[in-house]
Write a protein that holds these residues in place. Structure first.
Motif, PDB file in Angstrom:
ATOM      1  N   VAL A  58       0.854  -1.186   0.000  1.00 28.43           N
ATOM      2  CA  VAL A  58       0.000   0.000   0.000  1.00 28.43           C
ATOM      3  C   VAL A  58       0.893   1.241   0.000  1.00 28.43           C
ATOM      4  CG1 VAL A  58      -1.813   1.245   1.223  1.00 28.43           C
ATOM      5  CG2 VAL A  58      -1.780  -1.256   1.269  1.00 28.43           C
ATOM      6  N   LYS A  59       0.532   2.190  -0.814  1.00 26.08           N
ATOM      7  CA  LYS A  59       1.336   3.412  -0.927  1.00 26.08           C
ATOM      8  C   LYS A  59       1.241   4.251   0.344  1.00 26.08           C
ATOM      9  CE  LYS A  59       1.997   7.458  -3.895  1.00 26.08           C
ATOM     10  NZ  LYS A  59       1.458   8.192  -5.067  1.00 26.08           N
ATOM     11  N   MET A  60       2.378   4.688   0.851  1.00 26.84           N
ATOM     12  CA  MET A  60       2.389   5.557   2.026  1.00 26.84           C
ATOM     13  C   MET A  60       2.057   6.988   1.616  1.00 26.84           C
ATOM     14  SD  MET A  60       5.571   4.178   4.365  1.00 26.84           S
ATOM     15  CE  MET A  60       6.782   4.124   3.052  1.00 26.84           C
ATOM     16  N   ALA A  61       1.370   7.700   2.492  1.00 29.36           N
ATOM     17  CA  ALA A  61       1.039   9.094   2.222  1.00 29.36           C
ATOM     18  C   ALA A  61       2.312   9.933   2.232  1.00 29.36           C
ATOM     19  CB  ALA A  61       0.065   9.616   3.274  1.00 29.36           C
ATOM     20  N   SER A  62       2.371  10.892   1.342  1.00 27.37           N
ATOM     21  CA  SER A  62       3.524  11.780   1.298  1.00 27.37           C
ATOM     22  C   SER A  62       3.404  12.836   2.388  1.00 27.37           C
ATOM     23  CB  SER A  62       3.615  12.463  -0.070  1.00 27.37           C
ATOM     24  OG  SER A  62       2.535  13.371  -0.246  1.00 27.37           O
ATOM     25  N   LYS A 145      -7.095  12.397   0.483  1.00 24.09           N
ATOM     26  CA  LYS A 145      -7.055  10.958   0.189  1.00 24.09           C
ATOM     27  C   LYS A 145      -5.933  10.244   0.946  1.00 24.09           C
ATOM     28  CE  LYS A 145      -9.108  11.505  -4.397  1.00 24.09           C
ATOM     29  NZ  LYS A 145     -10.451  11.100  -3.927  1.00 24.09           N
ATOM     30  N   VAL A 146      -5.867  10.494   2.238  1.00 24.31           N
ATOM     31  CA  VAL A 146      -4.943   9.768   3.099  1.00 24.31           C
ATOM     32  C   VAL A 146      -5.735   9.193   4.271  1.00 24.31           C
ATOM     33  CG1 VAL A 146      -2.969  11.196   2.461  1.00 24.31           C
ATOM     34  CG2 VAL A 146      -4.308  11.792   4.475  1.00 24.31           C
ATOM     35  N   LYS A 147      -5.192   8.129   4.857  1.00 25.76           N
ATOM     36  CA  LYS A 147      -5.908   7.455   5.933  1.00 25.76           C
ATOM     37  C   LYS A 147      -4.929   6.915   6.956  1.00 25.76           C
ATOM     38  CE  LYS A 147      -9.558   3.964   6.586  1.00 25.76           C
ATOM     39  NZ  LYS A 147     -10.421   2.971   5.911  1.00 25.76           N
ATOM     40  N   VAL A 148      -5.305   6.987   8.217  1.00 24.67           N
ATOM     41  CA  VAL A 148      -4.510   6.433   9.311  1.00 24.67           C
ATOM     42  C   VAL A 148      -5.000   5.020   9.577  1.00 24.67           C
ATOM     43  CG1 VAL A 148      -3.809   6.711  11.723  1.00 24.67           C
ATOM     44  CG2 VAL A 148      -4.230   8.739  10.307  1.00 24.67           C
ATOM     45  N   VAL A 149      -4.102   4.048   9.534  1.00 24.54           N
ATOM     46  CA  VAL A 149      -4.499   2.644   9.707  1.00 24.54           C
ATOM     47  C   VAL A 149      -3.512   1.923  10.617  1.00 24.54           C
ATOM     48  CG1 VAL A 149      -5.576   2.559   7.424  1.00 24.54           C
ATOM     49  CG2 VAL A 149      -3.191   1.847   7.693  1.00 24.54           C
ATOM     50  N   HIS A 202       3.646  10.431  17.331  1.00 27.00           N
ATOM     51  CA  HIS A 202       2.272  10.067  17.676  1.00 27.00           C
ATOM     52  C   HIS A 202       1.869   8.762  16.996  1.00 27.00           C
ATOM     53  CE1 HIS A 202       2.501  12.467  14.113  1.00 27.00           C
ATOM     54  NE2 HIS A 202       1.209  12.532  13.886  1.00 27.00           N
ATOM     55  N   ASP A 203       2.391   8.509  15.786  1.00 23.43           N
ATOM     56  CA  ASP A 203       2.105   7.247  15.111  1.00 23.43           C
ATOM     57  C   ASP A 203       2.754   6.073  15.828  1.00 23.43           C
ATOM     58  OD1 ASP A 203       0.548   8.074  12.820  1.00 23.43           O
ATOM     59  OD2 ASP A 203       2.355   9.018  12.064  1.00 23.43           O
ATOM     60  N   LYS A 204       3.973   6.273  16.290  1.00 20.40           N
ATOM     61  CA  LYS A 204       4.691   5.191  16.964  1.00 20.40           C
ATOM     62  C   LYS A 204       3.995   4.799  18.267  1.00 20.40           C
ATOM     63  CE  LYS A 204       9.284   6.125  15.032  1.00 20.40           C
ATOM     64  NZ  LYS A 204       9.381   4.836  14.298  1.00 20.40           N
ATOM     65  N   VAL A 205       3.572   5.798  19.031  1.00 16.24           N
ATOM     66  CA  VAL A 205       2.909   5.504  20.302  1.00 16.24           C
ATOM     67  C   VAL A 205       1.570   4.798  20.055  1.00 16.24           C
ATOM     68  CG1 VAL A 205       1.855   6.531  22.352  1.00 16.24           C
ATOM     69  CG2 VAL A 205       4.048   7.395  21.518  1.00 16.24           C
ATOM     70  N   ALA A 206       0.835   5.244  19.032  1.00 21.39           N
ATOM     71  CA  ALA A 206      -0.467   4.645  18.731  1.00 21.39           C
ATOM     72  C   ALA A 206      -0.361   3.433  17.816  1.00 21.39           C
ATOM     73  CB  ALA A 206      -1.376   5.688  18.076  1.00 21.39           C
ATOM     74  N   ASN A 207       0.860   3.141  17.326  1.00 19.14           N
ATOM     75  CA  ASN A 207       1.097   2.037  16.386  1.00 19.14           C
ATOM     76  C   ASN A 207       0.219   2.176  15.147  1.00 19.14           C
ATOM     77  OD1 ASN A 207       2.187  -0.319  15.309  1.00 19.14           O
ATOM     78  ND2 ASN A 207       0.692  -1.645  16.336  1.00 19.14           N
ATOM     79  N   THR A 208       0.387   3.299  14.453  1.00 16.66           N
ATOM     80  CA  THR A 208      -0.371   3.570  13.239  1.00 16.66           C
ATOM     81  C   THR A 208       0.572   3.993  12.120  1.00 16.66           C
ATOM     82  OG1 THR A 208      -0.752   5.880  13.899  1.00 16.66           O
ATOM     83  CG2 THR A 208      -2.462   4.276  14.462  1.00 16.66           C
ATOM     84  N   VAL A 209       0.098   3.870  10.891  1.00 17.13           N
ATOM     85  CA  VAL A 209       0.798   4.413   9.724  1.00 17.13           C
ATOM     86  C   VAL A 209      -0.215   5.200   8.913  1.00 17.13           C
ATOM     87  CG1 VAL A 209       2.578   2.625   9.591  1.00 17.13           C
ATOM     88  CG2 VAL A 209       0.391   2.277   8.425  1.00 17.13           C
ATOM     89  N   VAL A 210       0.286   6.133   8.107  1.00 12.00           N
ATOM     90  CA  VAL A 210      -0.582   6.951   7.264  1.00 12.00           C
ATOM     91  C   VAL A 210      -0.359   6.552   5.812  1.00 12.00           C
ATOM     92  CG1 VAL A 210      -1.330   9.287   6.690  1.00 12.00           C
ATOM     93  CG2 VAL A 210      -0.357   8.808   8.942  1.00 12.00           C
ATOM     94  N   VAL A 211      -1.418   6.106   5.159  1.00  7.53           N
ATOM     95  CA  VAL A 211      -1.314   5.622   3.792  1.00  7.53           C
ATOM     96  C   VAL A 211      -2.167   6.459   2.858  1.00  7.53           C
ATOM     97  CG1 VAL A 211      -0.840   3.270   4.572  1.00  7.53           C
ATOM     98  CG2 VAL A 211      -3.198   3.958   4.068  1.00  7.53           C
ATOM     99  N   SER A 212      -1.877   6.320   1.573  1.00 13.28           N
ATOM    100  CA  SER A 212      -2.639   7.020   0.551  1.00 13.28           C
ATOM    101  C   SER A 212      -3.786   6.133   0.077  1.00 13.28           C
ATOM    102  CB  SER A 212      -1.740   7.387  -0.626  1.00 13.28           C
ATOM    103  OG  SER A 212      -2.494   7.946  -1.688  1.00 13.28           O
ATOM    104  N   THR A 213      -4.959   6.717  -0.130  1.00 12.40           N
ATOM    105  CA  THR A 213      -6.103   5.968  -0.645  1.00 12.40           C
ATOM    106  C   THR A 213      -6.369   6.309  -2.108  1.00 12.40           C
ATOM    107  OG1 THR A 213      -7.675   7.681   0.057  1.00 12.40           O
ATOM    108  CG2 THR A 213      -7.184   5.914   1.617  1.00 12.40           C
ATOM    109  N   SER A 214      -5.460   7.046  -2.724  1.00 14.10           N
ATOM    110  CA  SER A 214      -5.664   7.491  -4.110  1.00 14.10           C
ATOM    111  C   SER A 214      -5.183   6.475  -5.119  1.00 14.10           C
ATOM    112  CB  SER A 214      -4.941   8.822  -4.346  1.00 14.10           C
ATOM    113  OG  SER A 214      -3.540   8.680  -4.131  1.00 14.10           O
ATOM    114  N   VAL A 215      -4.483   5.408  -4.659  1.00 10.31           N
ATOM    115  CA  VAL A 215      -3.960   4.404  -5.583  1.00 10.31           C
ATOM    116  C   VAL A 215      -5.023   3.357  -5.842  1.00 10.31           C
ATOM    117  CG1 VAL A 215      -2.197   2.662  -5.947  1.00 10.31           C
ATOM    118  CG2 VAL A 215      -1.614   4.774  -4.793  1.00 10.31           C
TER     119      VAL A 215
END
Length: 215
Positions: A58-62, A145-149, A202-215
């Motif tokens: 999955v493409k990571m958000a820029s 078009k980005v999402k935290v997952v 904040h992502d590391k503590v919550a164990n999240t990544v931000v990805v792009s949903t435009s692909v």
């Protein structure tokens, strides 16, 4: 590392391990282990991917997407808070115009002001924590078009992680005199994340990544 891609029907040697089919909308890897996927050229564009179990690469958000999303959210919240501030000022002004000699009206106006400001803080926190928790995106992120997952399954983080994720910039803001710098550092921290996942503090503590949903 640059990956080579092969169009459907094209002859030649098999794609190397970790390469992706350009015809697949999800960019599913031919062979790879869970984790960060390298940089590959797709349709002439360079993109970075993270492999999520069950969802492929999955493409990571820029960072530009994330920055613009943050600005849009700031504008949206600024409008809402501006309206609440106007109401609060109107309450105080109305209370001040009442002269009953007891000061009760002024007290009611002040309490109304505190109540609205508390409501404003709750709305700001709920906007970020609840929307990220349940849908993985605020309005600004939806527009960009980005999402935290969660990296383990690609689903929305859940309310607990949503609360924790937004709590970290808030804690940074409590640093005396330079709190705003702490919050700013938190939001730019993905740029110097050594894991390759572009995770902020904040992502590391919550164990999240931000990805792009435009692909």
């Amino acid at each position: 590392m640059t990956q080579q891609f092969q169009e459907p029907g094209q002859t030649g040697s098999p794609a190397p391990a970790g390469a992706y089919s350009a015809s697949s909308p999800n960019m599913v890897p031919a062979q790879s282990a869970p984790g960060v996927v390298g940089v590959g050229s797709v349709a002439g564009q360079v993109a970075e991917y993270i492999e999520i179990p069950g969802r492929g690469a999955v493409k990571m958000a820029s960072m530009s997407q994330r920055l613009i999303a943050r600005i849009l959210d700031g504008v949206i919240l600024g409008i809402v808070l501006g309206i609440l501030m106007g109401v609060a000022i109107a309450l105080i002004a109305a209370a001040a115009s009442v002269e009953d000699g007891s000061g009760a009206a002024a007290g009611v106006g002040f309490l109304g002001f505190l109540g609205l400001m508390t409501l404003a803080m709750v709305l700001v926190y709920a906007y970020e924590a609840v929307m990220i928790g349940f849908w993985g995106a605020t309005v600004g992120k939806m527009i960009m078009k980005v999402k935290v997952v969660k990296p383990r399954d690609g689903n929305a983080p859940g309310i607990g992680s949503g609360i924790v994720r937004y709590l970290i910039p808030g804690i940074c803001a409590l640093i005396p005199f330079i709190g705003w710098l702490g919050t700013l550092a938190c939001y730019v921290s993905p740029t110097f994340d050594s894991s390759g996942r572009r995770q902020g503090w904040h992502d590391k503590v919550a164990n999240t990544v931000v990805v792009s949903t435009s692909v």
